[in-house]
Design a protein around this motif. Structure first.
Motif, PDB file in Angstrom:
ATOM      1  N   TYR A  24      -1.770  54.600   1.557  1.00 29.31           N
ATOM      2  CA  TYR A  24      -0.913  54.205   0.434  1.00 29.31           C
ATOM      3  C   TYR A  24      -0.484  55.435  -0.370  1.00 29.31           C
ATOM      4  CZ  TYR A  24       0.224  52.505  -4.264  1.00 29.31           C
ATOM      5  OH  TYR A  24       0.827  52.287  -5.475  1.00 29.31           O
ATOM      6  N   LYS A  25      -1.424  56.334  -0.652  1.00 30.61           N
ATOM      7  CA  LYS A  25      -1.103  57.550  -1.403  1.00 30.61           C
ATOM      8  C   LYS A  25      -0.111  58.417  -0.636  1.00 30.61           C
ATOM      9  CE  LYS A  25      -5.366  57.965  -4.129  1.00 30.61           C
ATOM     10  NZ  LYS A  25      -6.591  58.786  -4.353  1.00 30.61           N
ATOM     11  N   LEU A  26      -0.264  58.472   0.698  1.00 29.08           N
ATOM     12  CA  LEU A  26       0.658  59.246   1.526  1.00 29.08           C
ATOM     13  C   LEU A  26       2.067  58.649   1.447  1.00 29.08           C
ATOM     14  CD1 LEU A  26       1.363  61.358   3.680  1.00 29.08           C
ATOM     15  CD2 LEU A  26       0.517  59.742   5.421  1.00 29.08           C
ATOM     16  N   ALA A  27       2.159  57.332   1.588  1.00 31.85           N
ATOM     17  CA  ALA A  27       3.468  56.663   1.514  1.00 31.85           C
ATOM     18  C   ALA A  27       4.095  56.871   0.138  1.00 31.85           C
ATOM     19  CB  ALA A  27       3.307  55.170   1.798  1.00 31.85           C
ATOM     20  N   LYS A  28       3.296  56.748  -0.905  1.00 31.62           N
ATOM     21  CA  LYS A  28       3.798  56.909  -2.272  1.00 31.62           C
ATOM     22  C   LYS A  28       4.314  58.323  -2.492  1.00 31.62           C
ATOM     23  CE  LYS A  28       2.525  55.736  -7.025  1.00 31.62           C
ATOM     24  NZ  LYS A  28       1.433  55.256  -7.925  1.00 31.62           N
ATOM     25  N   ALA A  29       3.591  59.322  -1.955  1.00 33.16           N
ATOM     26  CA  ALA A  29       4.006  60.714  -2.119  1.00 33.16           C
ATOM     27  C   ALA A  29       5.324  60.983  -1.386  1.00 33.16           C
ATOM     28  CB  ALA A  29       2.917  61.648  -1.592  1.00 33.16           C
ATOM     29  N   LEU A  30       5.467  60.418  -0.191  1.00 32.26           N
ATOM     30  CA  LEU A  30       6.672  60.653   0.604  1.00 32.26           C
ATOM     31  C   LEU A  30       7.889  59.911   0.041  1.00 32.26           C
ATOM     32  CD1 LEU A  30       5.181  60.556   4.225  1.00 32.26           C
ATOM     33  CD2 LEU A  30       5.827  62.550   2.874  1.00 32.26           C
ATOM     34  N   HIS A  31       7.644  58.860  -0.756  1.00 31.56           N
ATOM     35  CA  HIS A  31       8.738  58.121  -1.402  1.00 31.56           C
ATOM     36  C   HIS A  31       8.961  58.561  -2.848  1.00 31.56           C
ATOM     37  CE1 HIS A  31       9.889  55.228   1.636  1.00 31.56           C
ATOM     38  NE2 HIS A  31       8.652  54.857   1.839  1.00 31.56           N
ATOM     39  N   GLU A  32       8.259  59.593  -3.266  1.00 32.99           N
ATOM     40  CA  GLU A  32       8.317  60.040  -4.662  1.00 32.99           C
ATOM     41  C   GLU A  32       9.768  60.281  -5.109  1.00 32.99           C
ATOM     42  OE1 GLU A  32       6.837  60.696  -8.290  1.00 32.99           O
ATOM     43  OE2 GLU A  32       5.550  60.317  -6.556  1.00 32.99           O
ATOM     44  N   GLY A  33      10.130  59.662  -6.230  1.00 29.11           N
ATOM     45  CA  GLY A  33      11.463  59.857  -6.800  1.00 29.11           C
ATOM     46  C   GLY A  33      12.526  58.915  -6.270  1.00 29.11           C
ATOM     47  N   GLU A  34      12.213  58.142  -5.230  1.00 27.89           N
ATOM     48  CA  GLU A  34      13.192  57.220  -4.662  1.00 27.89           C
ATOM     49  C   GLU A  34      13.166  55.879  -5.400  1.00 27.89           C
ATOM     50  OE1 GLU A  34      12.488  56.778  -0.499  1.00 27.89           O
ATOM     51  OE2 GLU A  34      12.561  58.931  -0.094  1.00 27.89           O
ATOM     52  N   ASP A  85      10.588  51.492  -8.246  1.00 29.55           N
ATOM     53  CA  ASP A  85      10.174  52.596  -7.388  1.00 29.55           C
ATOM     54  C   ASP A  85      10.227  52.115  -5.937  1.00 29.55           C
ATOM     55  OD1 ASP A  85       9.706  54.177  -9.581  1.00 29.55           O
ATOM     56  OD2 ASP A  85       7.548  53.804  -9.628  1.00 29.55           O
ATOM     57  N   TYR A  86      10.692  52.967  -5.038  1.00 31.96           N
ATOM     58  CA  TYR A  86      10.897  52.527  -3.655  1.00 31.96           C
ATOM     59  C   TYR A  86       9.596  52.077  -2.990  1.00 31.96           C
ATOM     60  CZ  TYR A  86      13.184  51.976   0.784  1.00 31.96           C
ATOM     61  OH  TYR A  86      13.696  51.413   1.925  1.00 31.96           O
ATOM     62  N   ILE A  87       8.476  52.613  -3.414  1.00 35.57           N
ATOM     63  CA  ILE A  87       7.193  52.276  -2.793  1.00 35.57           C
ATOM     64  C   ILE A  87       6.897  50.771  -2.883  1.00 35.57           C
ATOM     65  CG2 ILE A  87       5.857  52.697  -4.903  1.00 35.57           C
ATOM     66  CD1 ILE A  87       4.793  53.407  -1.235  1.00 35.57           C
ATOM     67  N   THR A  88       7.574  50.071  -3.806  1.00 37.74           N
ATOM     68  CA  THR A  88       7.342  48.626  -3.909  1.00 37.74           C
ATOM     69  C   THR A  88       7.792  47.891  -2.648  1.00 37.74           C
ATOM     70  OG1 THR A  88       9.490  48.286  -5.010  1.00 37.74           O
ATOM     71  CG2 THR A  88       7.559  48.634  -6.428  1.00 37.74           C
ATOM     72  N   HIS A  89       8.796  48.446  -1.942  1.00 39.02           N
ATOM     73  CA  HIS A  89       9.250  47.791  -0.705  1.00 39.02           C
ATOM     74  C   HIS A  89       8.191  47.869   0.393  1.00 39.02           C
ATOM     75  CE1 HIS A  89      11.540  46.505   2.727  1.00 39.02           C
ATOM     76  NE2 HIS A  89      11.498  47.715   3.261  1.00 39.02           N
TER      77      HIS A  89
END
Length: 302
Positions: free
Chosen positions: A159-169, A176-180
């Protein structure tokens, strides 16, 4: 009116009259086409004949009622089947399992709860504008409710990896894009997917050339393999790994749930694509709710 619009209108008409006896002659007459020309137009749009489409829609409607407690024979008769055996044969050919399974699940749940509660007929969803932390809690709770074995530390790292890679989207909703990917993971968890498939759901939108090496290193070969099969499915609509297909179907379901936030000019095309490509594939899954919701949301935008 264009031919495609006429066929879309018929698809809506079928849903509105789903318990009635419907024929090609009747449906083609509504749009002023000959039965042969109507059948060709319909098949070109949805990939199946009008009568096969009607049968599948009737079976979906019946399945939903059985899941809520209706007797199989009563549902069969309501939607045009004369016998239990005939209905079961048709149902099994479309869903891959007997309607008895749905009835058994309902009875089991009613027995456990001590009351005739309706079985949930939809895959778990979360409200729009839920914060990522709230969605993360829903994901963990869903895995626990389904008694899915998972390593909380590993899941948290993914989850932290996905959140970091979507940071700012951001999504079209403003979230925040991570919600998708979190919502996709929740859908997968609610369908009983294993830990690796849920993790692939969290990473499915960052499986890009610039991130593949990092993901392979941090997530491991199994999750990377699922993401490869997901990528193949996106390109060809075929995959040798059902887990990649499930990720694609879950991604499509969440996108259909939030379709109101994208350009209205794309609604009809996405709905048609969902019914033509994704819904038939969803029929092969063991969770009928997936096919049911994909179709219901698609028909709404036709």
């Amino acid at each position: 009116m264009e031919a495609e619009d006429r066929i879309s209108m018929i698809a809506v008409f079928i849903d509105e009259h789903i318990k009635e006896e419907l024929t090609v002659l009747q449906l083609s007459a509504r749009v002023g086409y000959s039965p042969g020309y109507f059948t060709r137009c319909f098949k070109r749009k949805f990939g199946i004949s009008p009568m096969e489409y009607v049968k599948q829609r009737k079976l979906l409607a019946a399945a939903k009622e059985i899941a809520k407690g209706k007797r199989i024979l009563d549902a069969a008769v309501d939607y045009g089947w004369e016998t239990h055996s005939g209905f079961t044969k048709s149902f099994t050919s479309v869903f891959g399992y007997s309607p008895v399974l749905l009835r058994a699940i309902y009875v089991r749940d009613a027995s456990v709860k001590g009351e005739k509660q309706q079985m949930e007929a939809y895959i778990k969803t979360a409200q729009v504008y839920k914060k990522p932390e709230e969605l993360w809690q829903i994901l963990c709770l869903t895995l626990k409710e389904n008694k899915t074995e998972y390593n909380n530390k590993k899941l948290k790292e993914i989850y932290k990896l996905a959140k970091a890679l979507h940071e700012g989207e951001k999504r079209k909703t403003g979230e925040d894009y991570i919600t998708h990917p979190l919502n996709v993971a929740i859908i997968l968890a609610d369908m009983g997917s294993d830990e690796n498939t849920v993790c692939a759901g969290l990473l499915h939108d960052v499986w890009l050339e610039k991130h593949k090496e990092r993901i392979s290193l941090e997530a491991g070969s199994v999750i990377s393999g699922i993401l490869l099969s997901y990528e193949k499915f996106k390109q060809t609509h075929e995959s040798s790994d059902d887990r990649g297909v499930l990720v694609a179907l879950s991604d499509r379901l969440h996108n259909m749930r939030t379709i109101e936030f994208v350009d209205p000019a794309t609604w009809k095309r996405r709905a048609e694509e969902t019914m033509r490509i994704f819904s038939p594939i969803a029929s092969k899954c063991s969770d009928f709710r997936l096919r049911c919701e994909l179709d219901e949301r698609s028909v709404k935008f036709l």
